[in-house]
Design a protein around this motif. Structure first.
Motif, PDB file in Angstrom:
ATOM      1  N   ASP A  27       0.828  -1.207   0.000  1.00  0.00           N
ATOM      2  CA  ASP A  27       0.000   0.000   0.000  1.00  0.00           C
ATOM      3  C   ASP A  27       0.864   1.259   0.000  1.00  0.00           C
ATOM      4  N   ARG A  30       2.364   1.725  -3.451  1.00  0.00           N
ATOM      5  CA  ARG A  30       1.360   2.261  -4.378  1.00  0.00           C
ATOM      6  C   ARG A  30       1.145   3.755  -4.142  1.00  0.00           C
ATOM      7  N   SER A  31       1.065   4.145  -2.891  1.00  0.00           N
ATOM      8  CA  SER A  31       0.884   5.570  -2.565  1.00  0.00           C
ATOM      9  C   SER A  31       2.062   6.393  -3.060  1.00  0.00           C
ATOM     10  N   VAL A  33       4.069   5.703  -5.591  1.00  0.00           N
ATOM     11  CA  VAL A  33       4.020   5.804  -7.049  1.00  0.00           C
ATOM     12  C   VAL A  33       2.925   6.761  -7.488  1.00  0.00           C
ATOM     13  N   ASP A  34       1.796   6.765  -6.782  1.00  0.00           N
ATOM     14  CA  ASP A  34       0.732   7.724  -7.108  1.00  0.00           C
ATOM     15  C   ASP A  34       1.233   9.158  -6.989  1.00  0.00           C
ATOM     16  N   LEU A  35       2.045   9.420  -5.979  1.00  0.00           N
ATOM     17  CA  LEU A  35       2.584  10.768  -5.765  1.00  0.00           C
ATOM     18  C   LEU A  35       3.808  11.057  -6.627  1.00  0.00           C
ATOM     19  N   ASN A  36       4.505  10.002  -7.060  1.00  0.00           N
ATOM     20  CA  ASN A  36       5.750  10.147  -7.810  1.00  0.00           C
ATOM     21  C   ASN A  36       5.764   9.188  -8.997  1.00  0.00           C
ATOM     22  N   PRO A  37       4.944   9.449 -10.003  1.00  0.00           N
ATOM     23  CA  PRO A  37       4.820   8.503 -11.114  1.00  0.00           C
ATOM     24  C   PRO A  37       6.125   8.254 -11.875  1.00  0.00           C
ATOM     25  N   GLU A  40       7.720   4.893 -11.005  1.00  0.00           N
ATOM     26  CA  GLU A  40       6.918   3.678 -11.138  1.00  0.00           C
ATOM     27  C   GLU A  40       7.757   2.471 -11.553  1.00  0.00           C
ATOM     28  N   ASP A  44       8.384  -0.777  -9.225  1.00  0.00           N
ATOM     29  CA  ASP A  44       7.918  -2.067  -9.731  1.00  0.00           C
ATOM     30  C   ASP A  44       9.065  -3.077  -9.763  1.00  0.00           C
TER      31      ASP A  44
END
Length: 58
Positions: A27, A30-31, A33-37, A40, A44
């Motif tokens: 989690d 994921r958070s 990556v959402d803030l720092n694409p 990604e 990963d």
């Protein structure tokens, strides 16, 4: 020591005694990556490496 080891050292010193679940870690990744694409791919790759780490022993 790599420059990035500073963050790892801080993580260990601040939270080294805590126990967390893999669900919590997933989690948080994921958070992040959402803030720092832009990160990604790196996140990963890290997650894949962690998931398969025991496979190398086989």
């Amino acid at each position: 020591m790599y420059f990035t080891d500073r963050g790892i050292e801080e993580l260990e010193s601040r939270r080294g005694e805590e126990e967390v679940s893999l669900a919590w870690l997933a989690d948080r990744l994921r958070s992040f990556v959402d803030l720092n694409p832009d990160f990604e791919v790196a996140v990963d790759r890290l997650a894949t490496w962690l998931a398969r780490a025991d496979d190398e022993d086989d």
